[in-house]
Design an enzyme around this catalytic site. Structure first.
Site, PDB file in Angstrom:
ATOM      1  N   LYS A  54      -1.590   0.371  -0.730  1.00 23.12           N
ATOM      2  CA  LYS A  54      -0.533   0.202  -1.725  1.00 23.12           C
ATOM      3  C   LYS A  54       0.627  -0.594  -1.122  1.00 23.12           C
ATOM      4  CE  LYS A  54      -1.732   4.375  -4.274  1.00 23.12           C
ATOM      5  NZ  LYS A  54      -1.576   5.833  -4.355  1.00 23.12           N
ATOM      6  N   GLN A  98       2.428  10.625  -2.671  1.00 25.62           N
ATOM      7  CA  GLN A  98       0.967  10.686  -2.591  1.00 25.62           C
ATOM      8  C   GLN A  98       0.494  12.143  -2.651  1.00 25.62           C
ATOM      9  OE1 GLN A  98      -1.113   7.863  -2.411  1.00 25.62           O
ATOM     10  NE2 GLN A  98      -2.752   9.351  -2.715  1.00 25.62           N
ATOM     11  N   ASP A 121       3.939   6.733 -11.259  1.00 21.95           N
ATOM     12  CA  ASP A 121       2.613   7.376 -11.370  1.00 21.95           C
ATOM     13  C   ASP A 121       2.386   7.903 -12.790  1.00 21.95           C
ATOM     14  OD1 ASP A 121       0.817   7.250  -9.301  1.00 21.95           O
ATOM     15  OD2 ASP A 121       1.731   8.896  -8.159  1.00 21.95           O
TER      16      ASP A 121
END
Ligand code: NDP
Length: 294
Positions: A54, A98, A121
């Site tokens: 990422k 994460q 997200d």
């Protein structure tokens, strides 16, 4: 006849090219470089790989990546303090924590603490609710990527019989909302669904996100259907070497489907491209800049 392969790698590369150009527009015209904070707690090997990939993609798009690597022993209070700092930082347009998090940290509490405007997200209850209400929202990246792949082979989804296998908050539920918004007729299935193969055989569009290597076989697929395989499963091949397979038995499914995504090289690359797009969009909204038309 074999299916059209939906090449996620190429489609994602095209999307990333457009995002990079738009980041340059925002940076030059408005003097703001969109930025994302990526927070990793602990050293889970798969998570570390995702975070590295990422960060690289963010830099390649001309955006700023703020990396936070915290020890596995980090307390919930310390992580909440970091989130508060990132919420208040004007250079940070997106915050990604994460998952999974270590057991001493309540993931729901952390997601709830992220400013919904920076929730790239799309997991914050405000964004989940806005998506379900048909309002503009930050939408989870993998479902967004799935929809773009479907649209690469279907100009409209209206009236289409879609079956989603899996009902997770990350994939199954949000992809269902996106399909409904596109006027597909959607059936959502899960581990308690009766006669899953028969339900899948009804689908013109089959989206599978279960995490079970090659569970979906050729005889679960309606001839000519479009199949999107979200699964990423690490298995040992017949040659004893590790390999990655999807939730669909690709070699046989490709003989029946009309179009299908491979694993790897299908949904995976789209997820990262959509994370970049979410960050760019979030940055534009926060700064009052006209958003990208991508
Ligand atoms: P979860 O484990 O959160 O959810 C799995 C879902 O599948 C659950 O709803 C579960 O049902 C259902 N399920 C499990 N077994 C079966 C079965 N035998 N029959 C029918 N349904 C079943 O997984 P995720 O949604 O997070 O991920 C799914 C897969 O997608 C994984 O392989 C993951 O690695 C991959 N993934 C890939 C991404 C990408 O970028 N390509 C991003 C995110 C995930 P129930 O609710 O009843 O338990």
């Amino acid at each position: 006849m074999t299916a059209t392969i939906i090449d996620g790698k190429t489609i994602a590369a095209e999307l990333r090219g457009k995002i990079t150009a738009d980041v340059a527009r925002v940076t030059q015209a408005h003097g703001h470089v969109p930025g994302i904070a990526v927070v990793l707690v602990g050293e889970d090997p798969a998570s570390s790989v995702y975070v590295r990939t990422k960060a690289k993609a963010v830099a390649e798009a001309g955006m700023r990546a703020f990396d936070y690597k915290l020890p596995a022993t980090t307390s919930e209070a310390d992580l909440l303090a970091l989130i508060a700092k990132l919420n208040a930082d004007d250079n940070v347009n997106g915050i990604l924590v994460q998952l999974p998090l270590p057991p001493q940290i309540d993931a729901h509490k952390i997601i709830f603490a992220i400013d919904a405007a920076k929730d790239v997200d799309g997991f914050h209850p405000i964004n989940v609710g806005r998506l379900a209400s048909g309002l503009p929202a930050l939408v989870p990246c993998t479902p967004l990527g799935c929809l773009r792949l479907v649209k690469s082979v279907h100009s409209t989804l209206a009236g289409m019989e879609a079956v989603v296998v899996g009902r997770s908050n990350t994939v199954g539920k949000p992809v269902t909302q996106l399909l409904l918004k596109e006027n597909a007729t959607v059936t959502v299935t899960h581990s308690k669904t009766r006669d899953l193969p028969a339900v899948c055989r009804r689908a013109d569009l089959l989206i599978v996100a279960i995490g079970k290597p090659e569970l979906v076989r050729a005889d679960w697929i309606k001839p000519g259907a479009t199949v999107i395989d979200v699964g990423i499963n690490r298995v040992t091949g017949d040659d004893g070497k590790p390999r990655i397979v999807g939730d669909v038995a690709f070699e046989e499914a490709v003989q029946v489907a009309g179009a299908i995504t491979p694993v790897p090289g299908g949904v995976g690359p789209m997820t990262i491209a959509c994370l970049l797009l979410n960050t760019l969009r979030a940055g534009c909204v926060q700064k009052g800049i006209l958003g990208p038309k991508i």
